[in-house]
Design an enzyme around this catalytic site. Structure first.
Site, PDB file in Angstrom:
ATOM      1  N   GLY A 161      30.676  87.399  51.802  1.00  0.00           N
ATOM      2  CA  GLY A 161      31.695  86.231  51.826  1.00  0.00           C
ATOM      3  C   GLY A 161      31.393  85.317  52.811  1.00  0.00           C
ATOM      4  O   GLY A 161      30.299  85.347  53.429  1.00  0.00           O
ATOM      5  N   ARG A 162      32.665  84.393  53.232  1.00  0.00           N
ATOM      6  CA  ARG A 162      32.357  83.319  54.379  1.00  0.00           C
ATOM      7  C   ARG A 162      32.021  84.057  55.562  1.00  0.00           C
ATOM      8  O   ARG A 162      31.121  83.675  56.467  1.00  0.00           O
ATOM      9  CB  ARG A 162      33.787  82.799  54.550  1.00  0.00           C
ATOM     10  CG  ARG A 162      34.055  81.687  53.490  1.00  0.00           C
ATOM     11  CD  ARG A 162      35.451  81.179  53.878  1.00  0.00           C
ATOM     12  NE  ARG A 162      36.332  82.467  53.284  1.00  0.00           N
ATOM     13  CZ  ARG A 162      37.470  82.288  52.199  1.00  0.00           C
ATOM     14  NH1 ARG A 162      37.208  81.366  51.475  1.00  0.00           N
ATOM     15  NH2 ARG A 162      37.996  83.441  52.082  1.00  0.00           N
ATOM     16  N   ILE A 163      32.714  85.354  55.969  1.00  0.00           N
ATOM     17  CA  ILE A 163      32.376  85.738  57.183  1.00  0.00           C
ATOM     18  C   ILE A 163      31.099  86.839  57.217  1.00  0.00           C
ATOM     19  O   ILE A 163      30.354  86.672  58.131  1.00  0.00           O
ATOM     20  CB  ILE A 163      33.702  86.801  57.612  1.00  0.00           C
ATOM     21  CG1 ILE A 163      34.989  85.770  57.801  1.00  0.00           C
ATOM     22  CG2 ILE A 163      33.177  87.494  59.171  1.00  0.00           C
ATOM     23  CD1 ILE A 163      36.268  86.598  57.991  1.00  0.00           C
ATOM     24  N   ARG A 209      39.267  95.329  57.338  1.00  0.00           N
ATOM     25  CA  ARG A 209      40.690  95.989  57.532  1.00  0.00           C
ATOM     26  C   ARG A 209      40.149  97.442  57.828  1.00  0.00           C
ATOM     27  O   ARG A 209      39.315  97.995  57.303  1.00  0.00           O
ATOM     28  CB  ARG A 209      41.615  95.741  56.147  1.00  0.00           C
ATOM     29  CG  ARG A 209      42.075  94.514  56.220  1.00  0.00           C
ATOM     30  CD  ARG A 209      43.126  94.054  57.304  1.00  0.00           C
ATOM     31  NE  ARG A 209      43.600  92.839  56.892  1.00  0.00           N
ATOM     32  CZ  ARG A 209      43.226  91.615  57.590  1.00  0.00           C
ATOM     33  NH1 ARG A 209      42.385  91.690  58.252  1.00  0.00           N
ATOM     34  NH2 ARG A 209      44.154  90.689  57.288  1.00  0.00           N
ATOM     35  N   HIS A 227      42.048  94.339  67.293  1.00  0.00           N
ATOM     36  CA  HIS A 227      41.928  93.395  66.408  1.00  0.00           C
ATOM     37  C   HIS A 227      42.120  91.819  66.968  1.00  0.00           C
ATOM     38  O   HIS A 227      42.885  91.202  66.685  1.00  0.00           O
ATOM     39  CB  HIS A 227      43.350  93.496  65.412  1.00  0.00           C
ATOM     40  CG  HIS A 227      43.324  92.984  63.978  1.00  0.00           C
ATOM     41  ND1 HIS A 227      44.065  93.443  62.933  1.00  0.00           N
ATOM     42  CD2 HIS A 227      42.712  91.885  63.567  1.00  0.00           C
ATOM     43  CE1 HIS A 227      43.531  92.750  61.707  1.00  0.00           C
ATOM     44  NE2 HIS A 227      42.752  91.724  62.297  1.00  0.00           N
ATOM     45  N   ILE A 228      41.073  91.730  67.562  1.00  0.00           N
ATOM     46  CA  ILE A 228      40.990  90.180  68.258  1.00  0.00           C
ATOM     47  C   ILE A 228      39.939  89.455  67.657  1.00  0.00           C
ATOM     48  O   ILE A 228      39.606  88.390  68.478  1.00  0.00           O
ATOM     49  CB  ILE A 228      40.526  90.682  69.588  1.00  0.00           C
ATOM     50  CG1 ILE A 228      39.475  91.422  69.805  1.00  0.00           C
ATOM     51  CG2 ILE A 228      41.968  91.033  70.576  1.00  0.00           C
ATOM     52  CD1 ILE A 228      38.815  91.218  71.431  1.00  0.00           C
ATOM     53  N   VAL A 256      43.427  85.161  57.141  1.00  0.00           N
ATOM     54  CA  VAL A 256      42.807  84.993  55.773  1.00  0.00           C
ATOM     55  C   VAL A 256      43.028  85.966  54.868  1.00  0.00           C
ATOM     56  O   VAL A 256      42.956  85.883  53.810  1.00  0.00           O
ATOM     57  CB  VAL A 256      41.277  84.646  56.006  1.00  0.00           C
ATOM     58  CG1 VAL A 256      40.635  86.053  56.940  1.00  0.00           C
ATOM     59  CG2 VAL A 256      40.356  84.434  54.869  1.00  0.00           C
ATOM     60  N   GLY A 257      42.983  87.289  55.494  1.00  0.00           N
ATOM     61  CA  GLY A 257      43.276  88.583  54.782  1.00  0.00           C
ATOM     62  C   GLY A 257      44.817  88.488  54.320  1.00  0.00           C
ATOM     63  O   GLY A 257      45.791  87.647  54.947  1.00  0.00           O
ATOM     64  N   ASP A 282      37.232  96.653  65.018  1.00  0.00           N
ATOM     65  CA  ASP A 282      38.127  95.811  65.630  1.00  0.00           C
ATOM     66  C   ASP A 282      39.526  96.066  64.684  1.00  0.00           C
ATOM     67  O   ASP A 282      40.481  95.479  65.197  1.00  0.00           O
ATOM     68  CB  ASP A 282      37.663  94.399  65.436  1.00  0.00           C
ATOM     69  CG  ASP A 282      38.698  93.371  66.007  1.00  0.00           C
ATOM     70  OD1 ASP A 282      39.136  93.480  67.206  1.00  0.00           O
ATOM     71  OD2 ASP A 282      38.984  92.308  65.046  1.00  0.00           O
TER      72      ASP A 282
HETATM   73  O1  LIG Z   1      43.230  88.267  58.341  1.00  0.00           O
HETATM   74  C1  LIG Z   1      42.854  87.516  59.186  1.00  0.00           C
HETATM   75  O2  LIG Z   1      43.358  86.421  59.523  1.00  0.00           O
HETATM   76  C2  LIG Z   1      42.340  88.385  60.617  1.00  0.00           C
HETATM   77  O3  LIG Z   1      42.502  89.596  60.523  1.00  0.00           O
HETATM   78  C3  LIG Z   1      43.183  87.950  61.857  1.00  0.00           C
HETATM   79  O4  LIG Z   1      42.768  86.677  61.931  1.00  0.00           O
END
Ligand SMILES: O=C(O)[C@H](O)CO
Length: 355
Positions: free
Chosen positions: A189-191, A272, A320-321, A110-111, A296
């Protein structure tokens, strides 16, 4: 030498032609299939879709480790489509190496801070990405990291194992709970909103949020109040970061903000690494300016094992999981493949980035 390790698959030209754009692609394909490079081993379902599409020839870096930059530059030359990950810097150098054939970039993320969007736009290249499908997994991991950090789970597990667990002690291993707390969300946002919804049932008293502008409709779902970042830092017991990395958010969380936070506050970052100034974070954690942090994401990734942050008990670092569930990663791979195929066909992508 690297080519010997790559998997090269010629797909069958077998599908019916659906649109005039498709016709163009297929016209080219009768002579030459679209060249697609997949820069990593990804869930096979996505690769199968590409291979079975009948419109492309797929070359893949079929390894878990990052493709060496020199190999990537070599392999993208002449490619029409690129399936990449957040670990590949798609900049001027790479776009020049790819050349004018490149029409579609599909990132399995997504990033998109790894993509030089100005350069991409200049060349008329379309970009697919994978929003939405990783929201739940990321929100879930954010909550897990928040609880692991605030309730000191890593320390407690280590103590139980290493003999530090003596008698039951009223003042031992005490942390901070969510009940009656104020949670500050940076980036609704979404998250960000999904994290708020997950945390609500824990008895959070108040949600604060900050963003480029108020988002009353989204905020209403958790009765969150829009506040400036300074106020959010001052009043929150938990701060959770969910903004994209942009020039504006780079180093956003720095010593100035740490100095405004409660000494009992916990910072969580699943966005990030570069949104947080890590030197300032280290200072804040060692001087007691804040209670704890759960990350993360870091700079760099992987964070070297001798990094000072790893020495701190009040800092929980994950590799980063956040989106790492089997179902989520499979869906991301499939979506990235479908974005790429739609781009090659000249059709609307399921999830296209507006450039
Ligand atoms: O940007 C993204 O998708 C996350 O950091 C990894 O799934």
């Amino acid at each position: 030498m690297w080519l010997g390790h790559s998997v090269k698959v010629l797909a069958q030209l077998s599908r019916a032609v659906g649109s005039s754009h498709t016709a163009q692609v297929m016209k080219r394909s009768q002579h030459q299939l679209a060249k697609v490079y997949v820069s990593r081993r990804v869930p096979q379902e996505g690769v199968n879709l590409l291979q079975d599409s009948g419109i492309c020839e797929v070359t893949q870096w079929d390894f878990d480790e990052t493709v060496p930059r020199s190999e990537l530059l070599k392999q993208v030359a002449g490619a029409h489509g690129l399936f990449c990950l957040l670990t590949e810097k798609i900049d001027k150098e790479l776009l020049d190496a790819a050349g004018p054939n490149l029409k579609v970039i599909s990132t399995m993320s997504v990033g998109h801070d790894h993509l030089s969007l100005d350069e991409i736009k200049k060349r008329g290249i379309r970009v697919g990405y994978t929003p939405d499908v990783l929201t739940d997994a990321t929100a879930e991991l954010t909550v897990a990291l928040l609880l692991a950090t605030s309730r000191r789970l890593m320390e407690a597990v280590a103590e139980a194992k290493n003999g530090g667990w003596g008698t039951w002690k009223p003042l031992w291993m005490c942390g901070y709970g969510l009940s009656n707390s104020t949670v500050g969300i940076v980036g609704l946002g979404r998250i960000g909103i999904a994290v708020g919804q997950c945390l609500k049932p824990f008895g959070v008293k108040k949600f604060l949020y900050t963003d480029f502008e108020p988002k009353p409709d989204i905020a209403a779902q958790i009765q969150a109040e829009y506040v400036p970042l300074d106020k959010l830092a001052e009043e929150s017991d938990f701060v959770t970061l969910h903004c994209a990395l942009t020039p504006e958010t780079q180093g956003l969380y720095n010593k100035d903000l740490f100095s405004k936070m409660k000494k009992t506050a916990v910072l969580i970052n699943t966005s990030r690494g570069a949104v947080v100034n890590q030197e300032d974070l280290y200072q804040a954690l060692t001087t007691g300016q804040i209670a704890a942090a759960g990350m993360d994401v870091t700079v760099p990734e992987p964070l070297p094992t001798d990094h000072p942050l790893f020495t701190l008990k009040n800092c929980v670092i994950l590799p980063h999981i956040a989106s790492a569930t089997i179902a989520t990663r499979t869906t991301m791979s499939v979506l990235a493949a479908n974005n790429l195929l739609s781009g090659l066909r000249g059709a609307p992508m399921p999830k296209e980035l507006t450039l």
